[in-house]
Design an enzyme around this catalytic site. Structure first.
Site, PDB file in Angstrom:
ATOM      1  N   TYR A 133       0.830  -1.196   0.000  1.00 41.72           N
ATOM      2  CA  TYR A 133       0.000   0.000   0.000  1.00 41.72           C
ATOM      3  C   TYR A 133       0.867   1.249   0.000  1.00 41.72           C
ATOM      4  CZ  TYR A 133       0.699   0.992   5.050  1.00 41.72           C
ATOM      5  OH  TYR A 133       1.226   1.314   6.277  1.00 41.72           O
TER       6      TYR A 133
ATOM      7  N   ARG B 236       8.478   4.078  -4.536  1.00 36.71           N
ATOM      8  CA  ARG B 236       8.498   3.083  -3.449  1.00 36.71           C
ATOM      9  C   ARG B 236       7.493   1.957  -3.724  1.00 36.71           C
ATOM     10  NH1 ARG B 236       7.560   5.134   2.517  1.00 36.71           N
ATOM     11  NH2 ARG B 236       5.450   5.357   1.735  1.00 36.71           N
TER      12      ARG B 236
ATOM     13  N   ARG C 252      -8.054 -20.943  -1.949  1.00 34.03           N
ATOM     14  CA  ARG C 252      -6.930 -20.574  -1.086  1.00 34.03           C
ATOM     15  C   ARG C 252      -5.744 -21.483  -1.383  1.00 34.03           C
ATOM     16  NH1 ARG C 252      -5.107 -22.245   4.209  1.00 34.03           N
ATOM     17  NH2 ARG C 252      -4.043 -20.532   5.268  1.00 34.03           N
TER      18      ARG C 252
ATOM     19  N   LYS D 262       6.425  -1.966   1.988  1.00 35.59           N
ATOM     20  CA  LYS D 262       5.217  -1.395   2.618  1.00 35.59           C
ATOM     21  C   LYS D 262       4.044  -2.360   2.429  1.00 35.59           C
ATOM     22  CE  LYS D 262       3.099   3.183   3.252  1.00 35.59           C
ATOM     23  NZ  LYS D 262       3.189   3.199   4.704  1.00 35.59           N
TER      24      LYS D 262
ATOM     25  N   GLU E 191      11.596   2.460  14.590  1.00 30.06           N
ATOM     26  CA  GLU E 191      10.737   3.548  14.098  1.00 30.06           C
ATOM     27  C   GLU E 191       9.452   3.535  14.895  1.00 30.06           C
ATOM     28  OE1 GLU E 191       9.564   2.700   9.969  1.00 30.06           O
ATOM     29  OE2 GLU E 191       9.624   0.564  10.423  1.00 30.06           O
TER      30      GLU E 191
ATOM     31  N   LEU F 294      10.834   1.239   7.414  1.00 26.45           N
ATOM     32  CA  LEU F 294      10.288   1.706   6.147  1.00 26.45           C
ATOM     33  C   LEU F 294      11.065   2.946   5.708  1.00 26.45           C
ATOM     34  CD1 LEU F 294       7.927   1.139   4.128  1.00 26.45           C
ATOM     35  CD2 LEU F 294       6.856   3.154   5.131  1.00 26.45           C
TER      36      LEU F 294
HETATM   37  N1  PDD Z   1       2.703   5.041   7.389  1.00 26.31           N
HETATM   38  N2  PDD Z   1       7.346   3.802   9.054  1.00 26.31           N
HETATM   39  C1  PDD Z   1       6.211   3.077   9.017  1.00 26.31           C
HETATM   40  C2  PDD Z   1       6.193   1.756   9.712  1.00 26.31           C
HETATM   41  C3  PDD Z   1       5.076   3.558   8.343  1.00 26.31           C
HETATM   42  O1  PDD Z   1       3.957   2.827   8.310  1.00 26.31           O
HETATM   43  C4  PDD Z   1       5.136   4.834   7.711  1.00 26.31           C
HETATM   44  C5  PDD Z   1       3.974   5.413   6.962  1.00 26.31           C
HETATM   45  C6  PDD Z   1       6.340   5.560   7.791  1.00 26.31           C
HETATM   46  C7  PDD Z   1       6.515   6.916   7.142  1.00 26.31           C
HETATM   47  O2  PDD Z   1       6.571   6.803   5.734  1.00 26.31           O
HETATM   48  P1  PDD Z   1       6.077   7.999   4.792  1.00 26.31           P
HETATM   49  O3  PDD Z   1       6.833   9.198   5.216  1.00 26.31           O
HETATM   50  O4  PDD Z   1       6.428   7.549   3.440  1.00 26.31           O
HETATM   51  O5  PDD Z   1       4.583   8.160   5.036  1.00 26.31           O
HETATM   52  C8  PDD Z   1       7.425   5.009   8.459  1.00 26.31           C
HETATM   53  C9  PDD Z   1       1.527   5.484   6.665  1.00 26.31           C
HETATM   54  C10 PDD Z   1       1.345   6.964   6.688  1.00 26.31           C
HETATM   55  C11 PDD Z   1       0.317   4.701   7.143  1.00 26.31           C
HETATM   56  O6  PDD Z   1       0.488   3.517   7.349  1.00 26.31           O
HETATM   57  O7  PDD Z   1      -0.781   5.256   7.253  1.00 26.31           O
END
Ligand code: PDD
Length: 288
Positions: free
Chosen positions: A33, A52, A102, A152, A184, A208
């Site tokens: 996503y 990405r 499945r 992601k 993170e 990420l």
């Molecule tokens: N989340 N680390 C993780 C684990 C994340 O899920 C996200 C983003 C980030 C920041 O990435 P970016 O700057 O590209 O948004 C770091 C999104 C916003 C979400 O899951 O809603």
């Protein structure tokens, strides 16, 4: 106004968009996503998210061109227009599609096409977010996610559990800790500021590769601010002058308390405030 969403080539009212029970996103969390923010009806850092996304798909062994970047941009724009979205986000998800049963083995990509879903999320308070003036409280929890956090994927159960653990502890979010160091946040990248230097974990499969992170570090360097990409501990965060997170949905958001200890003055600090300002100003120049 009923939200219009996108599903596999069609724009539909949200209650008419339906997906098979055999979809691998549903059965196996076999999907990726992206979340792209929208400010003033324009997409922030669209290129970064598209790049990405392509990388995530490649790492999960999706074959062929799942969707061209130009088409993706056109869909994002169409959804903004149809939903009259001024400020908020576009959520995009691509799964390995719905085979007829499945099976752990991937379906033949010639026979089963990926499922592509996009929808808008309205949030008129994203830029003038009152939380940016208050800051967040975070707790630390063990990082128990899988080892490929650079992809992601839609496997978000542990991050969801982390947010619930934070809520139960009276905090806003959780920072994940592995081998004694912060990786993170549950859905954001984590930073501390010490003696003027901005410190954040370096890129690897452990985190990420945030699109907001890349932009913020670039703008910080351009503004002659010191940046150190290295590991830090919770004790260091508690002893820091400031702390903050970044993500597409929060931009730069101050963190004022870690595991019950105030960071610096316990109020949002000047470095995070300045970075938020610079980020919003600079990033809008390239919004599409
Ligand atoms: N989340 N680390 C993780 C684990 C994340 O899920 C996200 C983003 C980030 C920041 O990435 P970016 O700057 O590209 O948004 C770091 C999104 C916003 C979400 O899951 O809603």
């Amino acid at each position: 106004m009923t939200r219009t969403v996108y599903l596999n080539g069609k724009y539909l009212p949200e209650n008419e968009a339906q997906i098979s029970i055999f979809d691998r996103g549903f059965l196996m969390a076999d999907g990726v996503y992206e979340v792209t923010s929208v400010i003033g009806g324009k997409l922030v850092d669209f290129d970064g998210h598209a790049i990405r996304l392509a990388r995530s798909l490649k790492e999960l062994m999706f074959t062929g061109d799942v969707i061209a970047k130009e088409e993706l941009l056109a869909i994002h724009r169409e959804l903004i227009a149809r939903n009259e979205l001024d400020q908020g986000m576009i959520y995009l998800q691509i799964t390995r599609g719905a085979p007829s049963d499945r099976d752990f083995v991937f379906p033949d990509p010639k026979a089963v096409k990926p499922t592509i879903v996009l929808f808008t999320q309205n949030n008129p308070k994203m830029v003038n977010n009152p939380t940016a003036l208050k800051g967040l409280k975070v707790i630390s929890i063990a990082d128990e996610r899988w080892g490929r956090r650079d992809i992601k994927t839609v496997q978000l159960l542990y991050p969801s559990m982390g947010k619930m653990m934070a809520k139960a502890a009276g905090a806003n979010d959780a920072w994940l800790v592995e081998d004694g160091f912060v990786t993170e946040g549950t859905s954001n990248n984590a930073y501390i500021v010490k003696d003027g230097a901005i410190i954040t974990r370096e890129l690897s499969n452990d985190i990420l590769h945030g699109i907001t992170r890349a932009a913020v570090l670039r703008f910080a360097k351009e503004a002659q601010m010191a940046v150190e990409e290295r590991n830090f501990t919770i004790a260091e965060a508690q002893d820091a002058d400031e702390a903050f997170i970044t993500s597409a949905s929060t931009f730069v958001m101050p963190v004022v308390n870690v595991d019950g200890a105030d960071v610096g003055t316990g109020k949002p600090g000047p470095v995070a405030a300045r970075l938020r300002e610079i980020y919003l100003e600079e990033t809008l120049k390239t919004a599409v």
